[in-house]
Motif scaffolding. Structure first.
Motif, PDB file in Angstrom:
ATOM      1  N   SER A 108     -55.445  -9.761  24.259  1.00 40.80           N
ATOM      2  CA  SER A 108     -54.088  -9.991  23.767  1.00 40.80           C
ATOM      3  C   SER A 108     -53.906 -11.417  23.245  1.00 40.80           C
ATOM      4  O   SER A 108     -53.225 -11.643  22.242  1.00 40.80           O
ATOM      5  CB  SER A 108     -53.076  -9.690  24.874  1.00 40.80           C
ATOM      6  OG  SER A 108     -51.764  -9.716  24.375  1.00 40.80           O
ATOM      7  N   PHE A 109     -54.530 -12.390  23.920  1.00 39.99           N
ATOM      8  CA  PHE A 109     -54.528 -13.755  23.386  1.00 39.99           C
ATOM      9  C   PHE A 109     -55.162 -13.785  21.992  1.00 39.99           C
ATOM     10  O   PHE A 109     -54.715 -14.508  21.100  1.00 39.99           O
ATOM     11  CB  PHE A 109     -55.341 -14.688  24.302  1.00 39.99           C
ATOM     12  CG  PHE A 109     -54.565 -15.305  25.433  1.00 39.99           C
ATOM     13  CD1 PHE A 109     -53.314 -15.892  25.219  1.00 39.99           C
ATOM     14  CD2 PHE A 109     -55.096 -15.344  26.710  1.00 39.99           C
ATOM     15  CE1 PHE A 109     -52.611 -16.481  26.261  1.00 39.99           C
ATOM     16  CE2 PHE A 109     -54.398 -15.924  27.760  1.00 39.99           C
ATOM     17  CZ  PHE A 109     -53.160 -16.500  27.534  1.00 39.99           C
ATOM     18  N   HIS A 110     -56.213 -12.990  21.815  1.00 39.76           N
ATOM     19  CA  HIS A 110     -57.021 -13.034  20.593  1.00 39.76           C
ATOM     20  C   HIS A 110     -56.265 -12.492  19.382  1.00 39.76           C
ATOM     21  O   HIS A 110     -56.281 -13.109  18.313  1.00 39.76           O
ATOM     22  CB  HIS A 110     -58.311 -12.227  20.807  1.00 39.76           C
ATOM     23  CG  HIS A 110     -59.193 -12.146  19.610  1.00 39.76           C
ATOM     24  ND1 HIS A 110     -59.922 -13.233  19.154  1.00 39.76           N
ATOM     25  CD2 HIS A 110     -59.472 -11.121  18.757  1.00 39.76           C
ATOM     26  CE1 HIS A 110     -60.609 -12.874  18.088  1.00 39.76           C
ATOM     27  NE2 HIS A 110     -60.355 -11.599  17.825  1.00 39.76           N
ATOM     28  N   ASN A 111     -55.600 -11.320  19.529  1.00 42.59           N
ATOM     29  CA  ASN A 111     -54.962 -10.726  18.341  1.00 42.59           C
ATOM     30  C   ASN A 111     -53.442 -10.616  18.439  1.00 42.59           C
ATOM     31  O   ASN A 111     -52.797 -10.122  17.505  1.00 42.59           O
ATOM     32  CB  ASN A 111     -55.580  -9.363  18.013  1.00 42.59           C
ATOM     33  CG  ASN A 111     -55.483  -8.368  19.168  1.00 42.59           C
ATOM     34  OD1 ASN A 111     -54.600  -8.466  20.002  1.00 42.59           O
ATOM     35  ND2 ASN A 111     -56.405  -7.408  19.196  1.00 42.59           N
ATOM     36  N   GLY A 112     -52.875 -11.061  19.566  1.00 44.28           N
ATOM     37  CA  GLY A 112     -51.414 -11.102  19.688  1.00 44.28           C
ATOM     38  C   GLY A 112     -50.740  -9.766  19.883  1.00 44.28           C
ATOM     39  O   GLY A 112     -49.509  -9.669  19.845  1.00 44.28           O
ATOM     40  N   ARG A 113     -51.529  -8.714  20.130  1.00 45.69           N
ATOM     41  CA  ARG A 113     -50.969  -7.367  20.278  1.00 45.69           C
ATOM     42  C   ARG A 113     -50.823  -6.986  21.748  1.00 45.69           C
ATOM     43  O   ARG A 113     -51.346  -7.663  22.631  1.00 45.69           O
ATOM     44  CB  ARG A 113     -51.869  -6.365  19.554  1.00 45.69           C
ATOM     45  CG  ARG A 113     -52.064  -6.655  18.066  1.00 45.69           C
ATOM     46  CD  ARG A 113     -53.128  -5.757  17.471  1.00 45.69           C
ATOM     47  NE  ARG A 113     -53.413  -6.044  16.075  1.00 45.69           N
ATOM     48  CZ  ARG A 113     -54.413  -5.497  15.387  1.00 45.69           C
ATOM     49  NH1 ARG A 113     -55.222  -4.620  15.991  1.00 45.69           N
ATOM     50  NH2 ARG A 113     -54.614  -5.810  14.131  1.00 45.69           N
ATOM     51  N   THR A 114     -50.129  -5.856  21.978  1.00 49.68           N
ATOM     52  CA  THR A 114     -49.850  -5.477  23.366  1.00 49.68           C
ATOM     53  C   THR A 114     -50.204  -4.034  23.708  1.00 49.68           C
ATOM     54  O   THR A 114     -50.103  -3.636  24.861  1.00 49.68           O
ATOM     55  CB  THR A 114     -48.352  -5.682  23.684  1.00 49.68           C
ATOM     56  OG1 THR A 114     -47.569  -4.890  22.781  1.00 49.68           O
ATOM     57  CG2 THR A 114     -47.955  -7.139  23.565  1.00 49.68           C
ATOM     58  N   ARG A 115     -50.618  -3.225  22.734  1.00 47.64           N
ATOM     59  CA  ARG A 115     -50.901  -1.816  23.028  1.00 47.64           C
ATOM     60  C   ARG A 115     -52.364  -1.635  23.405  1.00 47.64           C
ATOM     61  O   ARG A 115     -53.254  -2.257  22.816  1.00 47.64           O
ATOM     62  CB  ARG A 115     -50.534  -0.915  21.844  1.00 47.64           C
ATOM     63  CG  ARG A 115     -50.613   0.582  22.187  1.00 47.64           C
ATOM     64  CD  ARG A 115     -49.717   1.428  21.288  1.00 47.64           C
ATOM     65  NE  ARG A 115     -50.217   1.605  19.944  1.00 47.64           N
ATOM     66  CZ  ARG A 115     -50.807   2.728  19.507  1.00 47.64           C
ATOM     67  NH1 ARG A 115     -50.967   3.764  20.324  1.00 47.64           N
ATOM     68  NH2 ARG A 115     -51.197   2.820  18.253  1.00 47.64           N
ATOM     69  N   ILE A 116     -52.601  -0.756  24.374  1.00 43.91           N
ATOM     70  CA  ILE A 116     -53.942  -0.463  24.867  1.00 43.91           C
ATOM     71  C   ILE A 116     -54.263   1.003  24.599  1.00 43.91           C
ATOM     72  O   ILE A 116     -53.416   1.875  24.814  1.00 43.91           O
ATOM     73  CB  ILE A 116     -54.039  -0.719  26.391  1.00 43.91           C
ATOM     74  CG1 ILE A 116     -53.681  -2.174  26.741  1.00 43.91           C
ATOM     75  CG2 ILE A 116     -55.431  -0.360  26.930  1.00 43.91           C
ATOM     76  CD1 ILE A 116     -53.387  -2.371  28.215  1.00 43.91           C
TER      77      ILE A 116
END
Length: 374
Positions: A108-116
């Motif tokens: 999440s740090f890497h691409n700023g997204r939150t869905r898994i």
């Protein structure tokens, strides 16, 4: 004070272990085909392991991660060579759930997204994001149910590609072989296409090798059968042969920043001594190769048992699926034939023995199993 009663227990008190055997307080000897949920990798009470831990705790058991710890550096170097990931970085923690928590946080740090994206019948741990990524609503508390995770069927690449095309997925997390889910194997072609799809959509691919890694599958990591390299790999269980230690193997695409990850106990001196002892024994005794050889023998023999509906797995990670519930079979194995095994769900017996299991011990199990099945 009494214990919080969350474990259904067998009425057996194990007090001693050696190799692939354990003994209870009455002196009864058991063949261990479960290794404490795949934790025992090099065998119970291996003399080199005992010696390394004893010497280390007599010298220094713990100091914080605010100072140099050359044992951590040695674990990273040797694990990189042994696993084939010497260009990756290592972050050490204590448990598999912690490993997956940190892997998802890094993604999440890497691409700023939150869905898994996770998969049907998956198991990734019992804490926060790890339990939310686990496909078992019974163990997900309301506070953990934050709609981060989409569960998809295993081995259906078109469904995965459709979700990834939305360009909002932080990470795909997948087990090298599903353990709790019943020893279900991702297809090699599925993993190859998954790797390509994640790369194309800037989605982080996390391989959870907590149960299937460390030589258990007959390769160091189960995903290596597919010839792919994920962005992050999580390990635990077999890394310390029973001592709590876990790790996150991190691709060079991730750049560390002071404070982004942290741990109090992770990578402590005593844990690193355990991890180094395990690496020593895996290398010296060729345990990954042994897991491949003995596992293949067991799989072939078990497939000749007409009572078993399906036999699946790789190396010494084997699932035996029956048409009927396996509780009685497992109880007879344990109480009558003195063999520890595991289960997955209602109808699957799981075999996760120490990687030092011999052909002779495999035959010993097969003979006892035949007696139980009649």
């Amino acid at each position: 004070m009494k214990l919080f009663d969350v474990y259904p227990l067998f009425n057996i008190n194990i007090v001693k272990g050696e190799g692939c055997y354990v003994w209870d307080e009455t002196g009864t000897k058991y063949l261990d085909l479960y290794g404490g949920h795949a934790v025992i990798s090099i065998g119970h009470s291996h003399p080199h392991y005992v010696d390394m831990i004893t010497k280390q705790v007599a010298q220094l058991g713990f100091y914080s991660n605010s100072v140099i710890n050359k044992l951590q550096q040695e674990v990273a170097t040797r694990l990189g060579v042994l696993s084939g990931y010497d260009d990756y970085s290592l972050f050490l923690i204590n448990t598999g759930a912690e490993a997956n928590e940190n892997a998802l946080k890094l993604a999440s740090f890497h691409n700023g997204r939150t869905r898994i994206i996770s998969f049907s019948k998956s198991f990734h741990g019992r804490t926060s994001l790890a339990v939310e990524a686990t496909d078992n609503p019974k163990i997900i508390a309301p506070i953990n149910n934050n709609a981060h995770t989409t569960y998809l069927p295993l081995n259906d690449i078109e469904v995965v590609k459709a979700e990834l095309s939305m360009n909002d997925v932080c990470a795909v997390i997948i087990e090298g072989i599903q353990g709790v889910g019943g020893i279900k194997l991702p297809d090699n072609d599925f993993l190859k296409e998954l790797r390509e799809a994640c790369t194309a959509t800037n989605t982080v691919l996390i391989l959870d090798e907590i149960q299937s890694g460390y030589g258990r599958s007959g390769k160091f990591f189960a995903h290596q059968y597919a010839g792919i390299k994920p962005d992050i790999i999580t390990v635990a269980k077999g890394i310390g042969n029973g001592f709590p230690i876990a790790g996150v193997l991190i691709s060079p695409i991730f750049k560390p920043v002071y404070g982004m990850l942290g741990t109090t106990f992770g990578g402590n001196h005593l844990a690193c001594a355990a991890a180094l002892a395990v690496i020593d024994v895996i290398e010296k005794d060729h345990l990954t190769e042994n897991a491949a050889q003995v596992g293949q023998y067991l799989l072939q023999q078990l497939k000749s048992f007409p009572q078993i509906k399906d036999v699946r797995g790789r190396g010494l990670m084997i699932g035996l699926e029956f048409e009927e519930p396996v509780k009685e079979i497992r109880n007879k194995l344990l109480y009558e034939e003195k063999v520890f095994t595991g289960v997955s769900g209602t109808n699957v017996i799981r075999l996760l023995p120490p990687l030092c299991l011999s052909i002779e011990q495999a035959d010993e199990f097969l003979q006892r199993f035949k007696k139980v099945l009649g």
